[in-house]
Write a protein that holds these residues in place. Structure first.
Motif, PDB file in Angstrom:
ATOM      1  N   UNK A 144      -8.145 -11.812  12.943  1.00 39.14           N
ATOM      2  CA  UNK A 144      -7.360 -11.283  11.819  1.00 39.14           C
ATOM      3  C   UNK A 144      -5.878 -11.540  12.055  1.00 39.14           C
ATOM      4  N   UNK A 145      -5.276 -12.335  11.195  1.00 35.94           N
ATOM      5  CA  UNK A 145      -3.895 -12.773  11.446  1.00 35.94           C
ATOM      6  C   UNK A 145      -2.902 -11.623  11.298  1.00 35.94           C
ATOM      7  N   UNK A 146      -3.244 -10.641  10.441  1.00 38.21           N
ATOM      8  CA  UNK A 146      -2.302  -9.535  10.283  1.00 38.21           C
ATOM      9  C   UNK A 146      -2.133  -8.747  11.574  1.00 38.21           C
ATOM     10  N   UNK A 147      -3.227  -8.594  12.310  1.00 40.64           N
ATOM     11  CA  UNK A 147      -3.116  -7.887  13.590  1.00 40.64           C
ATOM     12  C   UNK A 147      -2.231  -8.685  14.536  1.00 40.64           C
ATOM     13  N   UNK A 148      -2.440  -9.986  14.540  1.00 47.55           N
ATOM     14  CA  UNK A 148      -1.632 -10.814  15.435  1.00 47.55           C
ATOM     15  C   UNK A 148      -0.155 -10.647  15.114  1.00 47.55           C
ATOM     16  N   UNK A 149       0.174 -10.687  13.799  1.00 48.47           N
ATOM     17  CA  UNK A 149       1.578 -10.548  13.393  1.00 48.47           C
ATOM     18  C   UNK A 149       2.119  -9.174  13.759  1.00 48.47           C
ATOM     19  N   UNK A 150       1.344  -8.138  13.379  1.00 46.17           N
ATOM     20  CA  UNK A 150       1.873  -6.783  13.552  1.00 46.17           C
ATOM     21  C   UNK A 150       1.948  -6.380  15.017  1.00 46.17           C
ATOM     22  N   UNK A 151       0.966  -6.798  15.797  1.00 50.58           N
ATOM     23  CA  UNK A 151       0.992  -6.407  17.206  1.00 50.58           C
ATOM     24  C   UNK A 151       2.064  -7.194  17.954  1.00 50.58           C
ATOM     25  N   UNK A 152       2.312  -8.421  17.522  1.00 54.41           N
ATOM     26  CA  UNK A 152       3.357  -9.212  18.163  1.00 54.41           C
ATOM     27  C   UNK A 152       4.704  -8.521  17.985  1.00 54.41           C
ATOM     28  N   UNK A 153       4.907  -7.943  16.775  1.00 53.75           N
ATOM     29  CA  UNK A 153       6.158  -7.248  16.492  1.00 53.75           C
ATOM     30  C   UNK A 153       6.350  -6.028  17.396  1.00 53.75           C
ATOM     31  N   UNK A 154       5.247  -5.327  17.654  1.00 59.09           N
ATOM     32  CA  UNK A 154       5.355  -4.094  18.447  1.00 59.09           C
ATOM     33  C   UNK A 154       5.326  -4.342  19.939  1.00 59.09           C
ATOM     34  N   UNK A 155       4.916  -5.515  20.330  1.00 57.23           N
ATOM     35  CA  UNK A 155       4.618  -5.773  21.727  1.00 57.23           C
ATOM     36  C   UNK A 155       3.133  -5.508  21.902  1.00 57.23           C
ATOM     37  N   UNK A 156       2.383  -6.541  22.293  1.00 58.74           N
ATOM     38  CA  UNK A 156       0.921  -6.476  22.272  1.00 58.74           C
ATOM     39  C   UNK A 156       0.362  -5.272  23.028  1.00 58.74           C
ATOM     40  N   UNK A 157       1.051  -4.861  24.091  1.00 58.56           N
ATOM     41  CA  UNK A 157       0.529  -3.756  24.892  1.00 58.56           C
ATOM     42  C   UNK A 157       0.634  -2.417  24.189  1.00 58.56           C
ATOM     43  N   UNK A 158       1.563  -2.333  23.258  1.00 58.16           N
ATOM     44  CA  UNK A 158       1.769  -1.050  22.598  1.00 58.16           C
ATOM     45  C   UNK A 158       0.909  -0.874  21.355  1.00 58.16           C
ATOM     46  N   UNK A 159       0.356  -1.967  20.842  1.00 63.68           N
ATOM     47  CA  UNK A 159      -0.481  -1.866  19.638  1.00 63.68           C
ATOM     48  C   UNK A 159      -1.713  -1.029  19.951  1.00 63.68           C
ATOM     49  N   UNK A 160      -2.140  -0.199  18.995  1.00 63.61           N
ATOM     50  CA  UNK A 160      -3.298   0.663  19.238  1.00 63.61           C
ATOM     51  C   UNK A 160      -4.597  -0.067  18.907  1.00 63.61           C
ATOM     52  N   UNK A 161      -5.683   0.468  19.440  1.00 63.62           N
ATOM     53  CA  UNK A 161      -7.002  -0.040  19.084  1.00 63.62           C
ATOM     54  C   UNK A 161      -7.247   0.193  17.584  1.00 63.62           C
ATOM     55  N   UNK A 162      -6.677   1.275  17.064  1.00 64.21           N
ATOM     56  CA  UNK A 162      -6.781   1.566  15.630  1.00 64.21           C
ATOM     57  C   UNK A 162      -6.182   0.462  14.778  1.00 64.21           C
ATOM     58  N   UNK A 163      -5.047  -0.070  15.215  1.00 65.12           N
ATOM     59  CA  UNK A 163      -4.429  -1.176  14.469  1.00 65.12           C
ATOM     60  C   UNK A 163      -5.343  -2.406  14.515  1.00 65.12           C
ATOM     61  N   UNK A 164      -5.971  -2.595  15.663  1.00 59.50           N
ATOM     62  CA  UNK A 164      -6.883  -3.733  15.831  1.00 59.50           C
ATOM     63  C   UNK A 164      -8.088  -3.614  14.885  1.00 59.50           C
ATOM     64  N   UNK A 165      -8.626  -2.399  14.768  1.00 58.64           N
ATOM     65  CA  UNK A 165      -9.853  -2.242  13.972  1.00 58.64           C
ATOM     66  C   UNK A 165      -9.589  -1.825  12.514  1.00 58.64           C
TER      67      UNK A 165
END
Ligand code: AQP
Length: 332
Positions: free
Chosen positions: A106-127
């Motif tokens: 899912x490209x939106x997760x890639x974009x949004x998590x990249x903005x936050x720093x991949x380590x800080x993105x939640x599993x909720x954002x992923x799913x």
């Protein structure tokens, strides 16, 4: 009649012009032809940190703006996602049907998590796209009005509906995206190569519907165009001017060729002044209507409660069928 469903996040406070032209206008149109369900998606909102008091206020604010945009509780079902627990329940089942690799694409997760720093993105954002699958399938929706950025998530929804149906027997309607080409992607006013977005746009590039009208006019007048002088729609070579034409065309109901003709020989300033006027005319009553709904939170809350009751009736039936198909033992 066919069903429509869509959801919008309560996170930013004000909706922006991209939300309105890309999605909300279509919500309003589809309530005439469809059995339509629209929700404020607070479960999705907490995929990124939220202040609890702000989330609650923004949820009411989102509902008020949807009503101010023309959603009519007599002609559609308007509710808050967390009021219908079946979303989270079906969401779990959909999680268990989705491949990890599939979700990772899912490209939106890639974009949004990249903005936050991949380590800080939640599993909720992923799913979150998988919860969105449940949102749509619960209502057996035929059409999902969204902007272009959501197309991939609707594709995932179709895949999972088909997968579940194939594995457990016909259960879910396979939905189609309802994307209006002309307004599927409204661009940032300062950088017309990126979409207008609450997180990526700078304040000057983002038109919030609840901004002071004067500020809105100012943002329109300082929109980035190009060094050419002709007012012509050409998304590739003249993205700034084309974006302004799209917005003006949609808000006035005038076609792009008609606009091009009427601006022949005129300068960009004329287009911007006209669009600024149209925007002010649009947002002024919108702000007033939104405020009226906010001034009477009891009516607003009871309207949302009624919506949730209507939504739950449909959602509970779908969930019961799904539990049965999956093989869960009935409670009694
Ligand atoms: N620029 C846009 N043009 C057309 N449609 C748009 N939408 C969003 N931006 C544009 C559509 O608005 C609906 C609701 O969006 P959302 O509230 O679910 O959140 P979003 O997609 O996260 O909105 P943003 O501003 O784009 O947020 P960020 O910056 O977090 O990504 C959706 O149907 C969407 O397609």
């Amino acid at each position: 009649s066919p069903r429509a469903l869509s959801g919008i996040q309560p996170t930013a406070g004000s909706f922006h012009l991209g939300n309105y032209l890309g999605a909300i206008r279509q919500y309003v149109a589809l309530q005439e032809t469809h059995d339509a369900f629209y929700m404020v998606v607070d479960l999705h909102a907490i995929t990124v940190p939220q202040d609890p008091a702000e989330l609650r206020a923004n949820t009411r604010l989102a509902a008020a703006q949807l009503l101010a945009s023309g959603l009519d509780p007599e002609r559609c079902t308007l509710f808050v996602q967390s009021h219908v627990p079946e979303h989270a329940q079906l969401g779990w089942i959909m999680n268990c049907l989705t491949g990890f690799g599939e979700a990772s694409r899912m490209t939106q997760f890639k974009d949004k998590s990249a903005k936050q720093g991949a380590d800080r993105a939640t599993v909720g954002l992923f799913t979150y796209p998988i919860l969105q699958v449940a949102d749509i399938l619960l209502y057996q929706a035929n059409q999902v009005p969204v902007g272009e950025d959501q197309r991939q998530h609707i594709e995932l929804t179709r895949d999972l509906a088909e997968r579940f149906n194939a594995r457990f027997g016909e259960t879910f309607t396979v939905p189609a995206p309802h994307i209006v080409k002309e307004t599927a992607k409204i661009f940032d006013l300062q950088d017309p190569t990126i979409k207008m977005s609450k997180s990526a746009s700078t304040p000057k590039g983002l038109i919030n519907l609840l901004d002071e009208p004067k500020m809105t006019a100012k943002k329109v007048k300082s929109a980035v165009t190009d060094t050419d002088t002709v007012i012509r729609f050409d998304a590739e070579n003249k993205p700034g001017v084309s974006n302004l034409l799209t917005i003006l065309s949609t808000l006035t109901g005038t076609t792009i060729p008609e606009l091009e003709k009427s601006y022949e020989g005129k300068m960009y300033g004329a287009l911007k002044t006209d669009l600024a006027d149209v925007m002010v005319e649009f947002v002024t009553p919108f702000r007033a209507r939104t405020q009226e709904y906010l001034d009477d939170p009891e009516t607003l809350d009871s309207l949302l409660a009624k919506g949730a009751e209507k939504a739950r009736a449909v959602a509970a039936e779908t969930l019961a069928q799904t539990y049965d198909k999956v093989g869960f033992l009935p409670a009694k």
